[in-house]
Motif scaffolding. Sequence first.
Motif, PDB file in Angstrom:
ATOM      1  N   UNK B   5      26.487  36.982  44.530  1.00 25.29           N
ATOM      2  CA  UNK B   5      26.489  35.525  44.566  1.00 25.29           C
ATOM      3  C   UNK B   5      25.200  34.917  44.057  1.00 25.29           C
ATOM      4  N   UNK B   6      24.280  35.747  43.610  1.00 29.04           N
ATOM      5  CA  UNK B   6      23.019  35.193  43.111  1.00 29.04           C
ATOM      6  C   UNK B   6      22.371  36.216  42.212  1.00 29.04           C
ATOM      7  N   UNK B   7      21.186  35.885  41.745  1.00 30.58           N
ATOM      8  CA  UNK B   7      20.476  36.802  40.870  1.00 30.58           C
ATOM      9  C   UNK B   7      19.551  37.724  41.640  1.00 30.58           C
ATOM     10  N   UNK B   8      19.563  37.592  42.949  1.00 30.14           N
ATOM     11  CA  UNK B   8      18.586  38.358  43.740  1.00 30.14           C
ATOM     12  C   UNK B   8      18.886  39.840  43.685  1.00 30.14           C
ATOM     13  N   UNK B 171      39.760  51.383  36.411  1.00 31.11           N
ATOM     14  CA  UNK B 171      38.473  51.406  35.720  1.00 31.11           C
ATOM     15  C   UNK B 171      38.001  49.996  35.397  1.00 31.11           C
ATOM     16  N   UNK B 172      38.950  49.150  34.943  1.00 27.74           N
ATOM     17  CA  UNK B 172      38.586  47.758  34.634  1.00 27.74           C
ATOM     18  C   UNK B 172      38.067  47.038  35.875  1.00 27.74           C
ATOM     19  N   UNK B 173      38.734  47.247  37.000  1.00 26.17           N
ATOM     20  CA  UNK B 173      38.293  46.580  38.236  1.00 26.17           C
ATOM     21  C   UNK B 173      36.872  46.960  38.578  1.00 26.17           C
ATOM     22  N   UNK B 174      36.566  48.246  38.420  1.00 27.94           N
ATOM     23  CA  UNK B 174      35.225  48.708  38.769  1.00 27.94           C
ATOM     24  C   UNK B 174      34.180  48.055  37.869  1.00 27.94           C
ATOM     25  N   UNK B 175      34.442  48.105  36.565  1.00 28.97           N
ATOM     26  CA  UNK B 175      33.463  47.527  35.645  1.00 28.97           C
ATOM     27  C   UNK B 175      33.261  46.046  35.887  1.00 28.97           C
ATOM     28  N   UNK B 176      34.374  45.355  36.141  1.00 26.03           N
ATOM     29  CA  UNK B 176      34.285  43.920  36.368  1.00 26.03           C
ATOM     30  C   UNK B 176      33.507  43.636  37.649  1.00 26.03           C
ATOM     31  N   UNK B 177      33.721  44.458  38.660  1.00 25.44           N
ATOM     32  CA  UNK B 177      33.006  44.240  39.917  1.00 25.44           C
ATOM     33  C   UNK B 177      31.500  44.314  39.722  1.00 25.44           C
ATOM     34  N   UNK B 179      29.878  43.808  36.738  1.00 27.97           N
ATOM     35  CA  UNK B 179      29.327  42.950  35.695  1.00 27.97           C
ATOM     36  C   UNK B 179      29.626  41.475  35.857  1.00 27.97           C
ATOM     37  N   UNK B 180      30.707  41.146  36.542  1.00 23.24           N
ATOM     38  CA  UNK B 180      31.134  39.749  36.549  1.00 23.24           C
ATOM     39  C   UNK B 180      30.219  38.856  37.368  1.00 23.24           C
ATOM     40  N   UNK B 181      30.092  37.594  36.879  1.00 24.57           N
ATOM     41  CA  UNK B 181      29.255  36.631  37.584  1.00 24.57           C
ATOM     42  C   UNK B 181      30.040  35.501  38.207  1.00 24.57           C
ATOM     43  N   UNK B 182      31.352  35.694  38.427  1.00 19.47           N
ATOM     44  CA  UNK B 182      32.193  34.575  38.893  1.00 19.47           C
ATOM     45  C   UNK B 182      31.727  34.005  40.219  1.00 19.47           C
ATOM     46  N   UNK B 183      31.025  34.815  41.010  1.00 22.12           N
ATOM     47  CA  UNK B 183      30.679  34.343  42.336  1.00 22.12           C
ATOM     48  C   UNK B 183      29.377  33.561  42.383  1.00 22.12           C
ATOM     49  N   UNK B 184      28.742  33.444  41.210  1.00 24.35           N
ATOM     50  CA  UNK B 184      27.503  32.677  41.234  1.00 24.35           C
ATOM     51  C   UNK B 184      27.803  31.185  41.326  1.00 24.35           C
TER      52      UNK B 184
END
Lengths: 289, 343
Positions: B5-8, B171-177, B179-184
Amino acid sequence: QLSLFRLTMKRLFSTSHSSVDSKEMKKFQLVAHKWWDEEGEYSALHSMNDIRVPFIRDTLLNMSSNYHLGSPLSGVKVLDVGCGGGLLSEPLGRLGASVTGIDPLEDNIRTADQHKSFDPVLAKRIQYKSSSLEEIVEECMETFDVIVASEVVEHVADLEMFIKCCSQVLKPEGSLFITTINKTQLSYVLGIVVAEKVIGIVPEGTHEWEKFVPPEELEQLLESNGFSVKTVNGMLYNPFSGSWSWVESTSINYAMHAVKSGAREHSSPTDTLSEVESEQPSATAGTTV
Amino acid sequence: VWDACSEALIVFEKDDLDDMGYIVENDVIMSAITKQLDAVADRVEVFYGSRAVGYTWPLPSHSCDTSPWVQIELADGRRLQTKLLIGADGHKSVVRKEAEIKNIEHRYDQSAVVATLHLSEATDNNVAWQRFLPTGPIALLPLSDTASSLVWSTSHEHASELLAMDEEGFVDSINSAFWSNVNHSDFIDTAGALFRSAISLLKPSGTAVRQLPPSVAKVDPESRAMFPLGMGHATEYVQHRVALIGDAAHRVHPLAGQGVNLGFGDIACLAHHLSAAAFNGSDLGSLKHLLKFETERQRHNVSLIAATDVLKRLYSTRLAPLVLLRTWGLQATNALPPLKVRI
C-alpha cells in the motif's frame, strides 16, 4: 580363644553396643512412607542432591583417571549409610556406581526397595539391606571405595565407633563423604527453631541440638582414626527458593570429604586386644533400648 | 520486505551482519537427520510407521504399587514405558490433549499456499522477498539460482482459487502480486515520500536503493499445496514426565519464517537441561529441571509469537491511518541500524 571371647562380649552387650539410637529410629518410623514425595517432608533432602551429588561426583572424578562417558562413577563401590528411602543411592546408581544402601529401619528399606524396583537399571545397581553399620563390618572388611554418610552422624549414638566402622569397611585410600549440622547458636535458631517449628521444612523433633557435631570435632575424630580430611565446605538452605548452595561459613550445615590412609589394616593380636578394652567402657556408656 | 500500500520497504543486508540465515529444503534436513540417527543406532531406536494409541499417566505421589513411569500403547499392540515422554506431534498434538494441557488457539482466516517456482532467468538468487498485500504476505524464498519457494498467506477462498488455477494463471497471479501497485493511494505515497526526504536530510544513507524481486516463469506441478493458518500456545510446556516441543507447544504465522526455528530452539534448550540433569544422576522425568526448560522457552517464545501476531494484524488492513503508521514505522526501522541488527 580370643575370638570366642570377642563373640561373647558382643552378644552380652549387643543391645547397647551400637551406633544406632533407638529413639531416633522411632522418629523416622512415622514418616517412612513419605520419602519420595518431592514436595513433602523430605523436599529439602531432595534438593540437597543438587549440591551433594555433584560434590561426590566431581571429587571422585578429580581423584581418578578413568572416565566412562555417560557413566562417571562406573566401577565405584559405594556404601550409603543411613540411606533412608534411597534419595542419595538412586542418583549415585544412575551415575554408574554399585551402591549398597543400609538403614536400621526396615520400613525405610522397604520403601527404598519398592522405589528402585520400577527402574530396570537401578534395580540391579543398588542393593538395600536393613542393618546397622556394625552388623556388616565383619563380612565387608575393606570392601567399599566410597562411603557416604549424609545427614546421619547427627543421629548416631557413638560417633567414634561409627567412624571406626567406616574405616574398617573402606578400602585403603577410599573416600568418606559426610554431610551434617554444626553445633552453634545459629544452627539452633535456624536449624531447629526456624526449620522445624516456624517454617516446617524439617519434620518437628527430627533433630536434637545436643547431637549436632562441630566440624572441628568431626575432623579431630577422623584424623585420629586413620583419616585425612581433604575438604570442608559450608552449605546453606534457602527456604524461599527451596535450594541449597555452597557458602564459606560452616555455622549451620557443612560437608566433609576425608580419605582413609593408604597403609593396609592387618588384624593382629594387639589390635584385637585393644578392641576388647575399648568395648567395656562404651558398653556401660551406651544407650539402652 | 515491503508494503503493497505504499513505497515503504526495509532491507536487511549481509554486509552489516554475519550470515543472516539459511534456507534449507525439508528433504535435505530429513536426510541429514536420518544420517545422524544411523550413527547412533545403538542408542536410539526409531519405530517407523507406528502410532501411539493410548497413554497411561503416572500418579504424582509415589505411594502406590503401580509403575511411576508413563505407559504407551502402540497400534500394533506393543507397550512401552518411559521416564520422560516428549510430545513433538505438531499443533494438533495428541500428547498435549491426553495430558490435558490447555491450549490457547486462534484460527486466522487465512491459508498458506506453498509451491516450488522456477524463475524466468537464472540469477544470483540470494535474497528472500516478502510483500505485505492487504490479503496477506507473499514470500519468495531462494532455493537455487533458478528456483524459489513460495509461501503465500491469503484468504481461504483465494487460496482455493490459486490451487485450482492452471499453471499460467497461477504464475501470473504471483508476478502481479509482487509487481502491481493497485493498492497504492496518492495520499499515502505522498506522506511516505515526505517522510523519506526527512530521513535523508537527517541521515543521508538511511534510505535504501530499490532492488527488484525476480519474476516467475513456471511452477513445479506436484508442489502446489495449501494449509490453514492459526496461532496456538500451550498454557504449560511440561508436566511430571511430559514435555512438549515445537508446534505441539506453540504455533505461529509464517510471516516471520520463525515457526521451525522456535522448535529448534526448544530442542537445544531441552537437551541442555536434560543433559545437566543426567550428569547429576537425576530422574529425567523430574519436574524440577523440566520447569527450567519451560520458563526459559516461554519467555522467549511468547514475545515472538505475540509480535508476529501483531505484525500480521497490522498488515492485514488497507485503512489509511494504519497503513501510514506501518509505512512510517517501516521506513524508520530501515533507517536505524541498531534496530535492524536486533531484529
